[in-house]
Design a protein around this motif. Structure first.
Motif, PDB file in Angstrom:
ATOM      1  N   LEU A   1      38.970  45.711  44.222  1.00 33.64           N
ATOM      2  CA  LEU A   1      38.593  44.728  44.429  1.00 33.64           C
ATOM      3  C   LEU A   1      37.453  44.234  44.223  1.00 33.64           C
ATOM      4  N   LYS A   2      36.736  45.001  43.712  1.00 35.30           N
ATOM      5  CA  LYS A   2      35.077  44.312  43.131  1.00 35.30           C
ATOM      6  C   LYS A   2      34.874  43.547  41.877  1.00 35.30           C
ATOM      7  N   HIS A   3      36.540  43.992  41.195  1.00 35.00           N
ATOM      8  CA  HIS A   3      36.610  44.192  39.585  1.00 35.00           C
ATOM      9  C   HIS A   3      36.507  42.150  39.528  1.00 35.00           C
ATOM     10  N   CYS A   4      37.874  41.857  40.695  1.00 38.17           N
ATOM     11  CA  CYS A   4      37.891  41.027  40.536  1.00 38.17           C
ATOM     12  C   CYS A   4      37.848  40.088  41.346  1.00 38.17           C
ATOM     13  N   MET A   5      36.443  40.240  42.219  1.00 45.36           N
ATOM     14  CA  MET A   5      35.428  39.407  42.931  1.00 45.36           C
ATOM     15  C   MET A   5      34.574  39.404  41.697  1.00 45.36           C
ATOM     16  N   GLU A   6      34.094  39.993  40.673  1.00 48.93           N
ATOM     17  CA  GLU A   6      33.293  39.225  39.582  1.00 48.93           C
ATOM     18  C   GLU A   6      34.063  38.837  38.645  1.00 48.93           C
ATOM     19  N   LEU A   7      35.363  38.674  38.275  1.00 42.60           N
ATOM     20  CA  LEU A   7      35.847  37.659  37.582  1.00 42.60           C
ATOM     21  C   LEU A   7      36.288  36.544  38.924  1.00 42.60           C
ATOM     22  N   ILE A   8      36.778  36.058  40.006  1.00 39.77           N
ATOM     23  CA  ILE A   8      35.999  35.081  40.732  1.00 39.77           C
ATOM     24  C   ILE A   8      34.336  34.579  39.722  1.00 39.77           C
ATOM     25  N   GLN A   9      33.550  35.097  40.840  1.00 40.33           N
ATOM     26  CA  GLN A   9      32.195  35.035  40.817  1.00 40.33           C
ATOM     27  C   GLN A   9      31.607  34.262  38.996  1.00 40.33           C
TER      28      GLN A   9
END
Length: 159
Positions: free
Chosen positions: A79-87
């Protein structure tokens, strides 16, 4: 585009001898979810919703179950990695709405901790994370306690 909506869904079998992780929280139960990672069905559905909102593929594209580096990985890291992609795409999460479908265990006592965990990773307020649960009244694989399902919808806003 100022706003993007994404939806995600995930399924996992329930088996003996595995831990049951839901929403980043270890839930005491006689069965756990079977999967390559920790099999956190809720976090996986949220990951798919985030990725889908920006047409970035799905969780299997980013974290293939054929890659040993993801064996038994903590889904909070996914989930943290997905959030980095979103950001990186200059978006932020506005809110998350999720539903779990399972016969047992009852997850209501664990929802506040799940909300806090997810809100912390997704940089939103706890009240911006909705987690609901339902049973299938003993029908289907969920009702027979053979598996569980999570559905998630996210709203993203361009920053």
């Amino acid at each position: 585009m100022a706003y993007r909506i994404g939806s995600g869904i995930d399924f996992h079998q329930l088996v003996e001898g595995r831990d049951l992780w839901i929403g980043g929280i270890l839930i005491p139960h006689t069965k756990g979810a079977l999967g390559h990672s920790d099999a956190d069905v809720l976090l996986h559905a949220i990951c798919d919703a985030l990725l889908g909102a920006l047409a970035l593929g799905d969780i299997g594209v980013h974290f293939p179950n054929t890659d040993e580096q993801y064996k038994d990985i903590d889904s909070k890291l996914l989930l943290k990695h997905c959030m980095e992609l979103i950001q990186q795409k200059s978006y932020k999460v506005v809110n998350i709405d999720a539903t779990l479908t399972l016969q047992a265990p009852k997850i209501k006592p664990f929802v506040p901790q799940m909300q806090e965990t997810i809100a912390g990773i997704c940089n939103v307020l706890v009240e911006d994370v909705s987690i609901k649960a339902t049973t299938t009244e003993h029908m289907g694989f969920e009702g027979r306690e053979e598996g569980l399902v999570a559905y998630a919808t996210v709203l993203l806003q361009k920053v």
